[in-house]
Design an enzyme around this catalytic site. Structure first.
Site, PDB file in Angstrom:
ATOM      1  N   SER A 142       0.834  -1.266   0.067  1.00 55.93           N
ATOM      2  CA  SER A 142       0.109   0.224   0.072  1.00 55.93           C
ATOM      3  C   SER A 142       0.741   1.302  -0.114  1.00 55.93           C
ATOM      4  O   SER A 142       1.966   1.401   0.631  1.00 55.93           O
ATOM      5  CB  SER A 142      -0.944   0.076   1.192  1.00 55.93           C
ATOM      6  OG  SER A 142      -1.550   1.124   1.527  1.00 55.93           O
ATOM      7  N   TYR A 167      -2.185  -0.126  10.141  1.00 58.15           N
ATOM      8  CA  TYR A 167      -2.306  -0.629   8.573  1.00 58.15           C
ATOM      9  C   TYR A 167      -1.251  -0.685   7.869  1.00 58.15           C
ATOM     10  O   TYR A 167      -0.561  -1.471   7.302  1.00 58.15           O
ATOM     11  CB  TYR A 167      -3.621  -0.012   7.953  1.00 58.15           C
ATOM     12  CG  TYR A 167      -3.638  -0.332   6.664  1.00 58.15           C
ATOM     13  CD1 TYR A 167      -4.027  -1.744   6.100  1.00 58.15           C
ATOM     14  CD2 TYR A 167      -3.355   0.578   5.446  1.00 58.15           C
ATOM     15  CE1 TYR A 167      -4.439  -2.090   4.706  1.00 58.15           C
ATOM     16  CE2 TYR A 167      -3.542   0.277   4.096  1.00 58.15           C
ATOM     17  CZ  TYR A 167      -4.044  -0.949   3.703  1.00 58.15           C
ATOM     18  OH  TYR A 167      -4.059  -1.472   2.698  1.00 58.15           O
TER      19      TYR A 167
END
Length: 349
Positions: A142, A167
């Site tokens: 990501s 995350y």
């Protein structure tokens, strides 16, 4: 060395997700005699009906097999590898979302760390006892790993040692874990740092989708950092084209003999959030989702930055262009128009 995807067995985890379902459909509709084994736990992070509608579409293809299960269950994962012997694995299963990781951290450890470890282990043991070995592991990372890096555009050569959300930390951990397994067991692995993926049938927790839901319900949308944020929005079809190109080309050995690489996949063109909202509004009206006389100003609120968010995302994709001759090229307006038209069809008809 290029892998021909024809006649291959491909595992896609998170196949009911936005990227996973689109990838599966692209492969099944364009690659001769490919077999796709799709895995998903169909959790309730967002509307399960949307996930089920994606799977229903995929079931029309005879070479698609869907298996409901959790990649955090190691015996389950190993059993599937033993049964189907995939040659290519694309790990897209993950607990997504920056803000959700603040309130539900356990979900990220289970899926993003334990689940990914189980995939790595199964790839490792696919090389033993004369089994058909995994030729390439592709996995989702990501753009969030870049945190608040001041240098833009973000390059895969930049240090990413200061995540600003759990995350992001789990995604950076995935890259490190993959490197270790590539080094130890020569598993070719490629990590993909996705930049703000959007499009029809996307994730309802993403800004463009949640803004639309709120505007339709006459609720107020909040624009963070008073609108002074930029995002490198990347249309889903561009993402899928990039993933397929990368699947076919396992990484070359690095200087220390590791078959490992990481790529950014982004539009290479960050958009200001205020401009993004303006375009979204126009396309929602054009598609008939909202009336022409809708009072947008009464439904917008500029608010401070939220914890875990970053001000700018901006992908350096020079390596992607150099290695694959590929560059995402869908404009934000064209992408949001496609989303608005899908939204009208899905929710209003």
């Amino acid at each position: 060395m290029k892998i021909k995807l024809e006649n291959k067995t491909i595992f896609i985890t998170g196949v009911a997700g936005f990227i996973g379902s689109n990838l599966a459909e692209r492969l099944l509709s364009t690659i001769t005699n490919v077999k796709v084994i799709g895995i998903d736990n169909l959790n309730n992070y967002y509307d399960k009906k949307l996930k089920e509608s994606r799977i229903s579409k995929l079931r029309m293809y005879p070479n698609f097999i869907f298996i409901k299960g959790n990649i955090a269950d190691k015996p389950f994962v190993q059993k599937l590898f033993d049964l189907y012997s995939p040659e290519i694995v694309v790990n897209l299963a993950a607990q997504a979302g920056v803000r959700y990781s603040i309130t539900n951290p356990d979900a990220y450890i289970e899926s993003n760390l334990v689940g990914f470890f189980n995939i790595l282990e199964s790839c490792r043991y696919s090389q033993e006892d004369g089994k058909r070995k995994v030729q390439h592991l592709v996995y989702a990372s990501s753009s969030s790993v870049y945190g608040n890096n001041q240098k833009v555009p973000y390059s895969t050569q930049d240090k990413v040692d200061h995540p600003v959300s759990l995350y992001a930390a789990t995604k950076k951990s995935n890259e490190l874990m993959a490197h270790a397994y590539s080094k130890l067991y020569k598993i070719p692995s490629t990590g993909l740092r996705f930049f703000t993926v959007y499009g029809p049938a996307g994730r309802p927790d993403m800004a463009y989708f949640s803004f639309t839901n709120k505007l339709v319900n006459q609720e107020t949308i909040q624009i963070f950092n008073y609108g002074n944020c930029q995002r490198d929005f990347t249309y889903i079809d561009d993402i899928i084209t990039g993933v397929v190109e990368i699947m076919e080309k396992p990484p070359k050995l690095t200087e220390d003999q590791v078959p490992y690489h990481i790529y950014n996949i982004g539009n290479n063109h960050p958009e200001n959030l205020v401009d993004f909202v303006e375009i979204l509004q126009q396309e929602l009206v054009n598609a008939g989702v909202l009336p022409e006389n809708y009072d947008f100003e009464a439904h917008k609120e500029l608010v401070p930055m939220q914890p875990g968010d970053v001000q700018t995302t901006y992908a350096d994709i020079d390596e992607l262009i150099q290695d694959f001759g590929f560059k995402p090229n869908t404009s934000l307006r064209d992408g949001l128009r496609a989303f608005a038209q899908w939204y009208k069809k899905y929710y209003f008809q």
